[in-house]
Design an enzyme around this catalytic site. Structure first.
Site, PDB file in Angstrom:
ATOM      1  CD  GLU A  55      -2.881   1.250   0.396  1.00 45.74           C
ATOM      2  OE1 GLU A  55      -2.534   1.606  -0.738  1.00 45.74           O
ATOM      3  OE2 GLU A  55      -4.061   1.062   0.709  1.00 45.74           O
ATOM      4  CG  ASP A  56      -0.848   4.867  -1.588  1.00 44.80           C
ATOM      5  OD1 ASP A  56      -1.585   4.298  -0.752  1.00 44.80           O
ATOM      6  OD2 ASP A  56      -1.291   5.686  -2.409  1.00 44.80           O
ATOM      7  CG  ASP A  95      -5.107   8.831   6.491  1.00 43.13           C
ATOM      8  OD1 ASP A  95      -5.785   9.089   7.493  1.00 43.13           O
ATOM      9  OD2 ASP A  95      -4.611   9.706   5.766  1.00 43.13           O
ATOM     10  CG  PHE A 133      -3.280  16.388   1.080  1.00 43.41           C
ATOM     11  CD1 PHE A 133      -4.542  15.864   1.307  1.00 43.41           C
ATOM     12  CD2 PHE A 133      -2.737  16.280  -0.188  1.00 43.41           C
ATOM     13  CE1 PHE A 133      -5.250  15.252   0.277  1.00 43.41           C
ATOM     14  CE2 PHE A 133      -3.430  15.682  -1.221  1.00 43.41           C
ATOM     15  CZ  PHE A 133      -4.692  15.157  -0.985  1.00 43.41           C
ATOM     16  NE  ARG A 141      -2.912   8.378  -9.070  1.00 50.32           N
ATOM     17  CZ  ARG A 141      -3.493   7.934  -7.960  1.00 50.32           C
ATOM     18  NH1 ARG A 141      -2.760   7.434  -7.002  1.00 50.32           N
ATOM     19  NH2 ARG A 141      -4.798   8.005  -7.796  1.00 50.32           N
TER      20      ARG A 141
END
Length: 176
Positions: free
Chosen positions: A97-98, A101, A150, A163
């Site tokens: 996963e990137d 959160d 963010f 990206r």
């Protein structure tokens, strides 16, 4: 509004950390095969670069999941937009996963994949934001723990842009 991006994690730091993660993964799965499951879209950049560094036999697959709720917060209830195209039963599965959160979506995804009877199931993330965690999820391999900001780059986006940055940056907005 003008977007400004400040580097949080450099390309060289990411590459160094991926080498370190791959070294641990290679030791943990020595003599075994590893089945990497990428969570689209953001995880692709990380998974591809990580897979290049893994020396045990690797198979790649992809899932596209969406969590739906009020539109601004993940509900954690996942909708499978694209599922795996083969069984994971009896396989050593590593979800790639990137970013982790709130943990809601990944918690549900982990439970879904556990029900498919893999030999083992672990989670690897490039970025972890533990301050935002609402639902506990065990992360076995973490690239970087970051503050609640963010971030974009290395697969992470803002409105589908950024990206392709080869570093992680914090995006801010300024009046023009």
């Amino acid at each position: 509004m003008k977007e400004r991006i400040e580097t949080l994690i450099s390309t060289s730091a990411i590459e160094k950390r991926m080498d370190e993660l791959a070294e641990v993964i290679n030791k943990d799965y020595a003599g075994e095969e590893l089945y990497l499951v990428c969570v689209l879209k953001g995880g692709v950049f990380f998974m591809v670069e990580l897979a290049k560094r893994i020396t045990v036999p690797v198979t790649l697959n992809f899932m596209d999941v969406s969590s739906y709720g009020n539109g601004t917060e993940s509900s954690g209830h996942i909708k499978i937009l694209m599922d795996l195209d083969e069984s994971i039963e009896g396989k050593n599965v590593l979800i790639v996963e990137d970013i982790v959160d709130s943990g809601r979506t990944l918690s549900h995804l982990v439970e879904l994949l556990k029900s498919r009877k893999p030999k083992s199931l672990k989670l690897c993330t490039l970025l972890d934001k533990p301050e935002r965690r609402v639902t506990e999820v065990e992360v076995h391999y973490t690239g970087f723990t970051i503050p609640d900001a963010f971030v974009v780059g290395y697969g992470l986006d803002y409105a589908q842009r950024y990206r392709n940055l080869n570093y992680i940056g914090v995006i801010s907005f300024e009046e023009e």
